[in-house]
Write an enzyme that holds these catalytic residues in place. Structure first.
Site, short mmCIF file in Angstrom:
data_model
loop_
_atom_site.label_atom_id
_atom_site.label_comp_id
_atom_site.label_asym_id
_atom_site.label_seq_id
_atom_site.Cartn_x
_atom_site.Cartn_y
_atom_site.Cartn_z
N TYR A 119 13.09 6.99 -7.37
CA TYR A 119 12.64 5.95 -6.35
C TYR A 119 14.14 5.31 -6.48
O TYR A 119 14.11 3.93 -6.99
CB TYR A 119 11.44 4.94 -6.46
CG TYR A 119 10.48 5.91 -5.68
CD1 TYR A 119 9.97 6.81 -5.43
CD2 TYR A 119 9.37 4.34 -6.84
CE1 TYR A 119 8.98 7.24 -5.80
CE2 TYR A 119 7.71 5.82 -6.35
CZ TYR A 119 8.01 6.10 -5.70
OH TYR A 119 6.44 7.19 -5.67
N HIS B 93 5.09 12.83 -11.87
CA HIS B 93 4.78 12.93 -10.54
C HIS B 93 4.36 13.60 -9.43
O HIS B 93 3.88 13.70 -8.12
CB HIS B 93 6.23 13.07 -9.89
CG HIS B 93 6.69 11.56 -9.10
ND1 HIS B 93 7.91 11.23 -8.61
CD2 HIS B 93 6.29 11.58 -7.24
CE1 HIS B 93 7.73 10.08 -7.07
NE2 HIS B 93 6.78 10.67 -6.74
N PRO C 109 -1.70 4.91 2.14
CA PRO C 109 -2.53 4.75 2.31
C PRO C 109 -2.97 4.06 4.40
O PRO C 109 -4.34 4.22 4.68
CB PRO C 109 -3.79 3.61 1.36
CG PRO C 109 -2.56 2.74 1.16
CD PRO C 109 -1.48 3.58 1.55
N LEU C 110 -2.17 4.45 4.14
CA LEU C 110 -1.57 3.54 5.83
C LEU C 110 -0.86 4.62 6.70
O LEU C 110 -0.27 3.69 7.36
CB LEU C 110 -0.89 2.22 5.79
CG LEU C 110 -1.06 1.24 5.44
CD1 LEU C 110 -1.05 0.01 5.18
CD2 LEU C 110 -2.74 0.44 6.01
N GLY C 111 -1.49 5.71 6.17
CA GLY C 111 -1.05 6.99 6.92
C GLY C 111 0.77 6.66 7.48
O GLY C 111 1.14 6.78 8.39
N ARG C 112 1.65 6.34 5.90
CA ARG C 112 3.32 6.08 5.80
C ARG C 112 3.54 4.84 6.89
O ARG C 112 4.46 4.91 7.28
CB ARG C 112 4.42 7.50 6.39
CG ARG C 112 3.28 8.88 5.55
CD ARG C 112 4.23 8.74 3.92
NE ARG C 112 3.89 9.97 2.87
CZ ARG C 112 4.55 10.33 2.32
NH1 ARG C 112 5.68 9.84 2.59
NH2 ARG C 112 3.81 11.41 1.43
N PHE D 86 2.34 4.62 9.85
CA PHE D 86 1.67 4.95 11.26
C PHE D 86 0.24 3.99 11.99
O PHE D 86 0.49 3.34 12.81
CB PHE D 86 1.08 6.51 11.64
CG PHE D 86 1.22 6.80 12.68
CD1 PHE D 86 2.12 6.70 13.51
CD2 PHE D 86 -0.14 6.81 13.22
CE1 PHE D 86 1.46 7.45 15.12
CE2 PHE D 86 -1.15 6.91 13.74
CZ PHE D 86 0.15 7.81 15.39
#
Length: 339
Positions: free
Chosen positions: A60, A124, A204-207, A209
């Protein structure tokens, strides 16, 4: 503010906050790096709010360096620090799991993070050219030397998890798991539960979306990697917007935001589940913490799942599906010849 309790992650003794913080977007992948001072302030706010399970990776950008600065002055003792090795490049992904690389990567992360040990060290992605037993053998040595406390895998198949766990207990498996990314539920989640392995859903938030639908996608910066994701492409986006609209309708009825509802769904998937939503804004962090107080009945869970079932969502969940658990099998140990 909701109190964030501590929970046991897996069965090996690691205790973390019930919700973590994904730090990737602060430094790379999702557009340009964010202002360092702002991100350090966000990390400190997270810790003070009880979200102490921090997630980073060697891949990252300068994220480990950012965390090293944020954790100076007594902050290190307050957190459970997770980082990862194995993806040497994000733009052109190369995965490595050889013993010499495992050790070199760990030493480098320890140096960058300026810590004496890493709480949870994940592979990873799986190096399909190296038997998982060989990679795990080196990780086991790092545990014995006190350089890492617990071992994790990310995007590993059920068989890979079993083989790895036979060498040294796996504490957690990180996987993409959200209301609209549920391909791990058939085999991987049950395997983790059978073996007493904690589950750490990323995205968990759909990237993102499930926070704002097409409006969210329209506001992504030019350098944001999510623009490459099939579900965000124009040919799929209009269809997928209907999923967001239905989630939004239920959220309005329950008096919460759509992102809180989507995150609450993940939390309700089990006591062994600790999601790590990422954010670069304090307001969004506070909102994510608020998801912990959203209660869902079995009926509401089922209704939400019907909105985003596999046959409803259009497009693959990842831009590189070959880099997910579907391609994580490694050669048998008998084939390995140490260099």
């Amino acid at each position: 503010m909701v109190q964030v309790k501590k929970v046991k992650l897996g069965s090996q003794g690691l205790e973390v906050s019930a919700q973590g913080l994904g730090c990737m977007g602060m430094s790379s992948i999702y557009g340009p790096p964010k202002p360092e001072e702002d991100m350090i302030q966000l990390i400190h706010h997270s810790i003070n709010s009880g979200v102490t399970f921090l997630d980073t990776s060697e891949a990252y950008g300068d994220n480990e360096l950012l965390l090293s600065k944020a954790l100076k002055g007594g902050w290190r003792e307050k957190v459970q620090l997770a980082t990862k090795f194995g993806i040497t490049s994000v733009d052109k992904p190369v995965v490595r799991g050889s013993p010499d690389y495992v050790r070199a990567a760990c030493e480098t992360s320890l140096k960058r993070l300026e810590v004496e040990f890493i709480d949870l060290y994940y592979q990873h992605r799986t190096d399909t050219s190296v038997p998982i037993e060989v990679t795990m053998g080196e990780l086991k040595k790092l545990v014995e030397e006190g350089k890492i406390k617990y071992i994790g895998l990310s995007e590993a198949s059920a068989s890979t998890i079993r083989r790895a766990h036979a060498v040294h207990p796996i504490t957690a498996v990180q996987m993409e798991w959200s209301l609209w990314s549920r391909d791990t539920e058939a085999d991987i989640v049950p395997t983790c539960r059978e073996l007493g392995i904690g589950i750490v859903p990323y995205s968990p938030l759909g990237r993102g979306f499930l926070t704002g639908g097409t409006n969210f996608v329209a506001n992504l910066s030019d350098g944001d990697f999510r623009k490459n994701f099939p579900r965000f492409k124009p040919e799929n986006l209009e269809h997928n917007q209907k999923i967001f609209e239905r989630v939004n309708e239920m959220a309005a009825k329950k008096g919460c935001t759509p992102s809180q509802l989507a995150l609450a769904w993940v939390h309700h998937c089990g006591n062994d589940v600790v999601p790590i939503p990422g954010t670069t804004k304090i307001a969004n962090l506070n909102q994510n913490i608020g998801a912990l107080s959203v209660k869902l009945t079995p009926k509401e869970m089922a209704e939400l799942e019907s909105y985003a079932s596999a046959d409803v969502v259009k497009g693959e969940r990842h831009a590189f599906m070959s880099m997910t658990w579907i391609n994580s099998e490694t050669p048998p140990l008998s084939s390995w010849k140490a260099e």
